[in-house]
Design a protein around this motif. Sequence first.
Motif, PDB file in Angstrom:
ATOM      1  N   SER A   1       6.158  14.190  -8.157  1.00  0.00           N
ATOM      2  CA  SER A   1       4.993  13.380  -8.536  1.00  0.00           C
ATOM      3  C   SER A   1       4.866  12.217  -7.559  1.00  0.00           C
ATOM      4  CB  SER A   1       5.148  12.863  -9.968  1.00  0.00           C
ATOM      5  OG  SER A   1       5.285  13.934 -10.875  1.00  0.00           O
ATOM      6  N   PRO A   2       4.381  12.483  -6.341  1.00  0.00           N
ATOM      7  CA  PRO A   2       4.348  11.446  -5.300  1.00  0.00           C
ATOM      8  C   PRO A   2       3.354  10.338  -5.607  1.00  0.00           C
ATOM      9  CG  PRO A   2       3.184  13.402  -4.566  1.00  0.00           C
ATOM     10  CD  PRO A   2       3.833  13.763  -5.860  1.00  0.00           C
ATOM     11  N   LYS A   3       3.688   9.150  -5.119  1.00  0.00           N
ATOM     12  CA  LYS A   3       2.840   7.980  -5.308  1.00  0.00           C
ATOM     13  C   LYS A   3       2.590   7.299  -3.956  1.00  0.00           C
ATOM     14  CE  LYS A   3       4.688   7.042  -9.957  1.00  0.00           C
ATOM     15  NZ  LYS A   3       5.347   6.029 -10.823  1.00  0.00           N
ATOM     16  N   VAL A   4       1.477   6.599  -3.874  1.00  0.00           N
ATOM     17  CA  VAL A   4       1.174   5.795  -2.695  1.00  0.00           C
ATOM     18  C   VAL A   4       0.812   4.397  -3.161  1.00  0.00           C
ATOM     19  CG1 VAL A   4      -1.254   6.521  -2.661  1.00  0.00           C
ATOM     20  CG2 VAL A   4      -0.199   5.634  -0.583  1.00  0.00           C
ATOM     21  N   ILE A   5       1.305   3.397  -2.454  1.00  0.00           N
ATOM     22  CA  ILE A   5       1.062   2.012  -2.836  1.00  0.00           C
ATOM     23  C   ILE A   5      -0.160   1.474  -2.111  1.00  0.00           C
ATOM     24  CG2 ILE A   5       1.969  -0.341  -2.595  1.00  0.00           C
ATOM     25  CD1 ILE A   5       4.660   0.700  -3.412  1.00  0.00           C
ATOM     26  N   LEU A   6      -1.043   0.824  -2.881  1.00  0.00           N
ATOM     27  CA  LEU A   6      -2.272   0.219  -2.380  1.00  0.00           C
ATOM     28  C   LEU A   6      -2.308  -1.245  -2.780  1.00  0.00           C
ATOM     29  CD1 LEU A   6      -4.776   2.967  -3.619  1.00  0.00           C
ATOM     30  CD2 LEU A   6      -3.720   2.834  -1.359  1.00  0.00           C
ATOM     31  N   PRO A   7      -2.989  -2.097  -2.005  1.00  0.00           N
ATOM     32  CA  PRO A   7      -3.147  -3.494  -2.424  1.00  0.00           C
ATOM     33  C   PRO A   7      -4.066  -3.596  -3.636  1.00  0.00           C
ATOM     34  CG  PRO A   7      -4.433  -3.065  -0.448  1.00  0.00           C
ATOM     35  CD  PRO A   7      -3.610  -1.840  -0.692  1.00  0.00           C
ATOM     36  N   ALA A   8      -3.788  -4.558  -4.516  1.00  0.00           N
ATOM     37  CA  ALA A   8      -4.542  -4.693  -5.765  1.00  0.00           C
ATOM     38  C   ALA A   8      -5.922  -5.291  -5.559  1.00  0.00           C
ATOM     39  CB  ALA A   8      -3.758  -5.550  -6.758  1.00  0.00           C
ATOM     40  N   TYR A   9      -6.223  -5.749  -4.351  1.00  0.00           N
ATOM     41  CA  TYR A   9      -7.586  -6.173  -4.005  1.00  0.00           C
ATOM     42  C   TYR A   9      -8.014  -5.340  -2.803  1.00  0.00           C
ATOM     43  CZ  TYR A   9     -11.593  -8.924  -2.514  1.00  0.00           C
ATOM     44  OH  TYR A   9     -12.859  -9.321  -2.156  1.00  0.00           O
ATOM     45  N   GLY A  10      -9.121  -4.618  -2.952  1.00  0.00           N
ATOM     46  CA  GLY A  10      -9.569  -3.787  -1.849  1.00  0.00           C
ATOM     47  C   GLY A  10     -10.720  -2.899  -2.257  1.00  0.00           C
ATOM     48  N   CYS A  11     -11.085  -2.008  -1.361  1.00  0.00           N
ATOM     49  CA  CYS A  11     -12.205  -1.098  -1.580  1.00  0.00           C
ATOM     50  C   CYS A  11     -11.790   0.029  -2.528  1.00  0.00           C
ATOM     51  CB  CYS A  11     -12.651  -0.526  -0.239  1.00  0.00           C
ATOM     52  SG  CYS A  11     -14.022   0.651  -0.356  1.00  0.00           S
ATOM     53  N   PRO A  12     -12.639   0.407  -3.481  1.00  0.00           N
ATOM     54  CA  PRO A  12     -12.305   1.532  -4.376  1.00  0.00           C
ATOM     55  C   PRO A  12     -12.144   2.854  -3.656  1.00  0.00           C
ATOM     56  CG  PRO A  12     -14.570   0.767  -4.721  1.00  0.00           C
ATOM     57  CD  PRO A  12     -13.913  -0.238  -3.845  1.00  0.00           C
ATOM     58  N   ASP A  13     -12.604   2.952  -2.402  1.00  0.00           N
ATOM     59  CA  ASP A  13     -12.390   4.178  -1.634  1.00  0.00           C
ATOM     60  C   ASP A  13     -10.907   4.436  -1.382  1.00  0.00           C
ATOM     61  OD1 ASP A  13     -15.091   4.630  -1.569  1.00  0.00           O
ATOM     62  OD2 ASP A  13     -15.384   3.921   0.482  1.00  0.00           O
ATOM     63  N   LEU A  14     -10.089   3.381  -1.422  1.00  0.00           N
ATOM     64  CA  LEU A  14      -8.647   3.562  -1.291  1.00  0.00           C
ATOM     65  C   LEU A  14      -8.131   4.476  -2.392  1.00  0.00           C
ATOM     66  CD1 LEU A  14      -7.630  -0.179  -0.649  1.00  0.00           C
ATOM     67  CD2 LEU A  14      -7.652   1.642   1.067  1.00  0.00           C
ATOM     68  N   VAL A  15      -8.590   4.239  -3.599  1.00  0.00           N
ATOM     69  CA  VAL A  15      -8.177   5.045  -4.748  1.00  0.00           C
ATOM     70  C   VAL A  15      -8.723   6.462  -4.635  1.00  0.00           C
ATOM     71  CG1 VAL A  15      -8.356   5.264  -7.265  1.00  0.00           C
ATOM     72  CG2 VAL A  15      -7.979   3.013  -6.227  1.00  0.00           C
ATOM     73  N   ALA A  16      -9.981   6.589  -4.223  1.00  0.00           N
ATOM     74  CA  ALA A  16     -10.593   7.917  -4.086  1.00  0.00           C
ATOM     75  C   ALA A  16      -9.828   8.778  -3.087  1.00  0.00           C
ATOM     76  CB  ALA A  16     -12.055   7.767  -3.657  1.00  0.00           C
ATOM     77  N   ALA A  17      -9.384   8.169  -1.986  1.00  0.00           N
ATOM     78  CA  ALA A  17      -8.644   8.910  -0.958  1.00  0.00           C
ATOM     79  C   ALA A  17      -7.313   9.414  -1.498  1.00  0.00           C
ATOM     80  CB  ALA A  17      -8.422   8.017   0.258  1.00  0.00           C
ATOM     81  N   ALA A  18      -6.605   8.551  -2.232  1.00  0.00           N
ATOM     82  CA  ALA A  18      -5.297   8.934  -2.776  1.00  0.00           C
ATOM     83  C   ALA A  18      -5.433  10.070  -3.785  1.00  0.00           C
ATOM     84  CB  ALA A  18      -4.634   7.716  -3.418  1.00  0.00           C
TER      85      ALA A  18
END
Length: 385
Positions: free
Chosen positions: A54-71
Motif C-alpha cells: 500500500s504505497p504512499k507519497v508525501i505532499l505538502p499540505a498547501y498546494g495545487c489539488p492536481d498533486l492529489v489527482a496525480a497520486a
Amino acid sequence: MRCLPPVGRALDLGTAKRNLPEFFGFSSLWLNSGTAALSVACSIARSARPEIESPKVILPAYGCPDLVAAAIFAGVKPVLVDIGSEDPGYNIEALEQALSNQVVAVVAVNFLGLRERLESIQALTEPRGILLIEDRAQSFPEELLDDAGSTLADMVLTSFGRGKPVNLMGGGLLLVAEQWQALLQRWREESSFRSSLGLLRDSGGKASSITYQCKARIFNTLLRPSMYYWLNLLPFLKLGATEHHPLLNISTISAGEARHAGSNILGYVNEDRSVELWYSAQLPGSAGVKLLPKVLASRAGRLLRYPLLVSAPENDAMRGALLSSRLGVSPFYERALVDIPGIADKVEIADRVDGARQFARSLLTLPVHSGVRVRDQKLILRLLK
C-alpha cells in the motif's frame, strides 16, 4: 476598464522551433500535462519499491489539488504533511515523522520560484530508499539546460499549462535521472505508452498546429488588461478558482505545443525580471507584512508571482483593498489542500496542518509579468503603505 491578470505570459508564435531542448543528466518524457508528469513520477517511485503493498507519497499540505489527482491516478495514497506558517516549504520535523515504511516518494514543490530545501529532504529520504520528486510546475528548471546545472532530485517535472512559467496552453515534462531509466522503460512497457511526437512531421501535425495557433492568438488577446477586465466580470468563468479535477489520461504532448516549446522556453529564460526586483527594492516590510523573496532570499529564483504574507489583523483593510484593486493581486489557492472541496476523503493527513492553514490565510501574490506597468507598481506600493 482595465484589469491585470495574476499571471500573463503570452505565447510566442513567431519563431516556432521543432527541436525540443535536452536536459543534462536526464531522460525527457513530454506529456499532456504537468499532472500527468507527476503521476508518472509517482508510478516510477512505486515500481522502485514493489515489496510495498500500500504505497504512499508525501505532499505538502498547501498546494495545487492536481498533486492529489496525480497520486491517485498512479495508485499511491497521498499523505499531506504540514508546511511552515511563514514558509511554503515543509515543516522538516513533521516530514521526518511522516516517513513511514510505506512511503515511496516525497514531492518537493518549488513555490512560485522559491526553492524547497532539497538537501534537508534528501538527508531524510535517501537512507530510507525513498525517491525525491521535485515539482517545478511553478518554476521552469532552466538551470538543467546547462551542463553545469544539477539537482538532488531523482525526478523533476514541470508544466506548460496556462498560468505557468512557460505557457504553451498545455503539456508537461518529466525528467528522469539516469539511475532510474530502467524503471521509466518498464513504465512505458506496462502502460503501452507510445510517443506521438512524430505528428510534428506529418500532415495531420500541420493541421493541428494551425488550430493550435488560432487558439493561442485568442488566448493572447484575452490576456490584455482591457479584455481581461470583461472576463473578470463573468462569474461563471470562475477565473482563479481552485478546484479538484481528476486526472483522466496520460498521453504525449500535442504537436502544436511541441512545435512552440523551444521558442517559448528560450523567451522565458531571457525574460526581464525588473518587476519582481522592483518589488523587493521598494515594497515595505513590517511585522504584519513579509516579502517572502526577501525573507527567503537564499532560496529565491526567477518568480512566477511575487508572494507576500499579510497576517496582522490591522492589515485586513489593506488586504481587501489590494484584492479589489484590479491590479492582479491574488490570494492564490486561498486554503489548505485538505480544505479544498473533494480532497479530504482522498488523502491521509500526517498530523495537524495548522501551518498550511495560517499560510493560506496570509498569502497574497503580486503580478510580475510584462503587462505590469510602472503605474501599476506604484499603485500597489501606495496600497501597501
